[in-house]
Structures are given as C-alpha cells and as structure tokens.
Design a protein around this motif. Structure first.
Motif, PDB file in Angstrom:
ATOM      1  N   LEU A 127       0.924  -1.156  -0.039  1.00 34.04           N
ATOM      2  CA  LEU A 127      -0.189  -0.005   0.126  1.00 34.04           C
ATOM      3  C   LEU A 127       0.793   1.209  -0.106  1.00 34.04           C
ATOM      4  N   ASP A 128       0.388   2.284  -0.844  1.00 35.43           N
ATOM      5  CA  ASP A 128       1.199   3.578  -0.582  1.00 35.43           C
ATOM      6  C   ASP A 128       0.693   4.145   0.332  1.00 35.43           C
ATOM      7  N   VAL A 129       1.287   5.085   1.191  1.00 35.19           N
ATOM      8  CA  VAL A 129       0.875   6.095   2.079  1.00 35.19           C
ATOM      9  C   VAL A 129       0.861   7.144   1.837  1.00 35.19           C
ATOM     10  N   VAL A 130      -0.178   7.948   1.791  1.00 30.54           N
ATOM     11  CA  VAL A 130      -0.392   9.082   1.176  1.00 30.54           C
ATOM     12  C   VAL A 130      -0.877  10.266   2.292  1.00 30.54           C
ATOM     13  N   SER A 131      -0.943  11.699   1.758  1.00 27.13           N
ATOM     14  CA  SER A 131      -0.953  12.634   2.881  1.00 27.13           C
ATOM     15  C   SER A 131      -2.532  12.381   3.312  1.00 27.13           C
ATOM     16  N   SER A 132      -3.715  11.843   2.813  1.00 28.37           N
ATOM     17  CA  SER A 132      -4.794  11.677   3.412  1.00 28.37           C
ATOM     18  C   SER A 132      -5.018  10.801   4.215  1.00 28.37           C
ATOM     19  N   GLU A 133      -5.233  10.844   5.505  1.00 28.42           N
ATOM     20  CA  GLU A 133      -5.339   9.751   6.537  1.00 28.42           C
ATOM     21  C   GLU A 133      -6.470   8.898   5.813  1.00 28.42           C
ATOM     22  N   TYR A 134      -7.640   9.630   5.481  1.00 25.46           N
ATOM     23  CA  TYR A 134      -8.855   8.816   5.106  1.00 25.46           C
ATOM     24  C   TYR A 134      -8.431   7.779   4.067  1.00 25.46           C
ATOM     25  N   ALA A 135      -7.684   8.093   2.965  1.00 24.82           N
ATOM     26  CA  ALA A 135      -7.310   7.439   1.926  1.00 24.82           C
ATOM     27  C   ALA A 135      -6.491   6.234   2.262  1.00 24.82           C
ATOM     28  N   VAL A 136      -5.703   6.327   3.405  1.00 27.82           N
ATOM     29  CA  VAL A 136      -4.800   5.337   3.790  1.00 27.82           C
ATOM     30  C   VAL A 136      -5.667   4.310   4.448  1.00 27.82           C
ATOM     31  N   ILE A 137      -6.386   4.811   5.344  1.00 24.77           N
ATOM     32  CA  ILE A 137      -7.312   3.994   6.184  1.00 24.77           C
ATOM     33  C   ILE A 137      -8.201   3.118   4.992  1.00 24.77           C
ATOM     34  N   ALA A 138      -8.844   3.912   3.934  1.00 25.15           N
ATOM     35  CA  ALA A 138      -9.480   3.178   3.003  1.00 25.15           C
ATOM     36  C   ALA A 138      -8.873   2.122   2.298  1.00 25.15           C
ATOM     37  N   ALA A 139      -7.552   2.436   1.856  1.00 29.14           N
ATOM     38  CA  ALA A 139      -6.789   1.454   1.247  1.00 29.14           C
ATOM     39  C   ALA A 139      -6.383   0.002   2.190  1.00 29.14           C
ATOM     40  N   GLU A 140      -6.002   0.502   3.482  1.00 23.99           N
ATOM     41  CA  GLU A 140      -5.921  -0.882   4.223  1.00 23.99           C
ATOM     42  C   GLU A 140      -7.048  -1.547   4.409  1.00 23.99           C
ATOM     43  N   GLN A 141      -8.235  -1.119   4.706  1.00 26.53           N
ATOM     44  CA  GLN A 141      -9.475  -1.764   4.978  1.00 26.53           C
ATOM     45  C   GLN A 141      -9.634  -2.644   3.394  1.00 26.53           C
ATOM     46  N   THR A 142      -9.519  -1.974   2.164  1.00 27.93           N
ATOM     47  CA  THR A 142      -9.582  -2.671   1.218  1.00 27.93           C
ATOM     48  C   THR A 142      -8.617  -3.873   0.820  1.00 27.93           C
ATOM     49  N   ALA A 143      -7.427  -3.631   1.170  1.00 25.04           N
ATOM     50  CA  ALA A 143      -6.281  -4.618   1.037  1.00 25.04           C
ATOM     51  C   ALA A 143      -6.767  -5.812   2.002  1.00 25.04           C
ATOM     52  N   LEU A 144      -7.299  -5.456   3.265  1.00 22.68           N
ATOM     53  CA  LEU A 144      -7.758  -6.587   4.054  1.00 22.68           C
ATOM     54  C   LEU A 144      -8.793  -7.325   3.536  1.00 22.68           C
ATOM     55  N   GLU A 145      -9.756  -6.796   2.895  1.00 24.49           N
ATOM     56  CA  GLU A 145     -10.790  -7.635   2.373  1.00 24.49           C
ATOM     57  C   GLU A 145     -10.231  -8.273   1.185  1.00 24.49           C
ATOM     58  N   ASN A 146      -9.472  -7.997   0.383  1.00 24.73           N
ATOM     59  CA  ASN A 146      -8.880  -8.513  -0.817  1.00 24.73           C
ATOM     60  C   ASN A 146      -8.157  -9.742  -0.244  1.00 24.73           C
ATOM     61  N   LEU A 147      -7.484  -9.420   0.798  1.00 34.40           N
ATOM     62  CA  LEU A 147      -6.555 -10.522   1.106  1.00 34.40           C
ATOM     63  C   LEU A 147      -7.588 -11.823   1.803  1.00 34.40           C
ATOM     64  N   SER A 148      -8.597 -11.403   2.533  1.00 37.20           N
ATOM     65  CA  SER A 148      -9.380 -12.405   2.957  1.00 37.20           C
ATOM     66  C   SER A 148     -10.140 -13.129   1.988  1.00 37.20           C
ATOM     67  N   ARG A 149     -10.494 -12.548   0.911  1.00 40.05           N
ATOM     68  CA  ARG A 149     -10.977 -13.325  -0.109  1.00 40.05           C
ATOM     69  C   ARG A 149     -10.127 -14.220  -0.843  1.00 40.05           C
ATOM     70  N   GLU A 150      -8.666 -13.801  -0.774  1.00 36.43           N
ATOM     71  CA  GLU A 150      -7.649 -14.561  -1.508  1.00 36.43           C
ATOM     72  C   GLU A 150      -7.271 -15.809  -0.622  1.00 36.43           C
TER      73      GLU A 150
END
Length: 167
Positions: A127-150
């Motif tokens: 994951l890329d960490v960007v200046s928007s904290e919301y975007a980072v949290i959303a990216a972390e959550q999306t990654a977790l959802e994708n990893l869970s399915r995988e």
C-alpha cells in the motif's frame, strides 16, 4: 492445410488426449457433484477479529455451507495479520506499507475427531501511504478485504483437493 495432414494432426491430438484419461474437472457435476456436496458439508466456526469475520464469510460463501446441520467436517482457522511500514523517509515518515494475512487451518472429521488436513495459506499486499489519512485507512481496509477473499480461496482449493481424493 491439406486434408491428409489435418487428419493426421487430428488423430495425433486425439491419441494424446486419450492418454490423459486420469484428468477430470474438479467441480464435475456442478452443485450436485461429489466435490460440491463434500464442500457443503464443511462447518466453519467463528474466527476471531475483523479479518476472521471477513475470512469466515468468504469461506461460507465459497463452500456453500448452509448451517451446522449435516456437517461432516469442521474447518478450524487461526489467522495472523500484520501491517508493517516499509518505505521510510529520513524524517521517519512511512511511505509504503505491507499488509499480510496468514492462516493455519485444520479440517477435522466430526465423526472420528481426526485431523484430515493441516495446512497454511497466505497473501500480502503493498500500500502507498499518502497525505490523506482517510485514503490510507480506506486502502488498508480494501487490502484486508481482498486478502481475506484470497486466503479463503486458497483454503477452499486445498480442502476441495483433499475431499476429492478417496479417504
């Protein structure tokens, strides 16, 4: 291509395919096939945490496991989840993260209590960490959802292969 070489090529291909008589589709028969029926007889107990909830839901969806009635097997899953900073600037700012999800799972025969399958599965995402904290949290959550399915997909594949073989 002239008819004779085409006919010879077709005969050769047929002979080669005939030698592969041991191959058959894993999910032959669709929902009423042997593997699909065996998978639907797998009970998945609760798994701790948010990642556990995501993995369990993905497993239940893929297994076609309805309830605990008629279950022949129990799938016990333990998860290890990590989020670590990778790209670090000189001011100790993290610019890249790695999220990993590992699972150790056991397929237990409910009649005998024997462990039929003991294996692991895992996946990771960057994951890329960007200046928007919301975007980072959303990216972390999306990654977790994708990893869970995988991870759930890997588990179901291993269980299907095990249940396809005669015990």
């Amino acid at each position: 291509m002239p008819p004779l070489p085409r006919l010879l090529a077709s005969a050769l291909l047929t002979a080669l395919l005939a030698g592969c008589g041991g191959l058959s589709p894993m999910y032959a028969g669709g929902g009423s096939g042997t593997v699909a029926r065996a998978l639907s007889g797998v009970e998945v107990p609760s798994i701790q945490g948010q990642s556990g909830w995501l993995v369990r839901n993905a497993l239940v969806d893929r297994l076609g496991a309805g309830g605990k009635d008629g279950a022949r097997y129990r799938l016990d899953v333990r998860l290890d989840e990590r989020l670590q900073g990778l790209g670090i600037l000189s001011d100790d700012t993290v610019t890249r993260e790695r999220r990993t999800l590992r699972a150790r799972f056991q397929l237990v025969d409910l009649a005998s209590g024997d462990v039929v399958l003991d294996a692991t599965a895992g996946a990771d995402a960057g994951l890329d960490v960007v200046s928007s904290e919301y975007a980072v949290i959303a990216a972390e959550q999306t990654a977790l959802e994708n990893l869970s399915r995988e991870v759930a997909g890997q588990i179901v594949t291993r269980v299907a292969v095990k249940l396809r073989k005669p015990q």
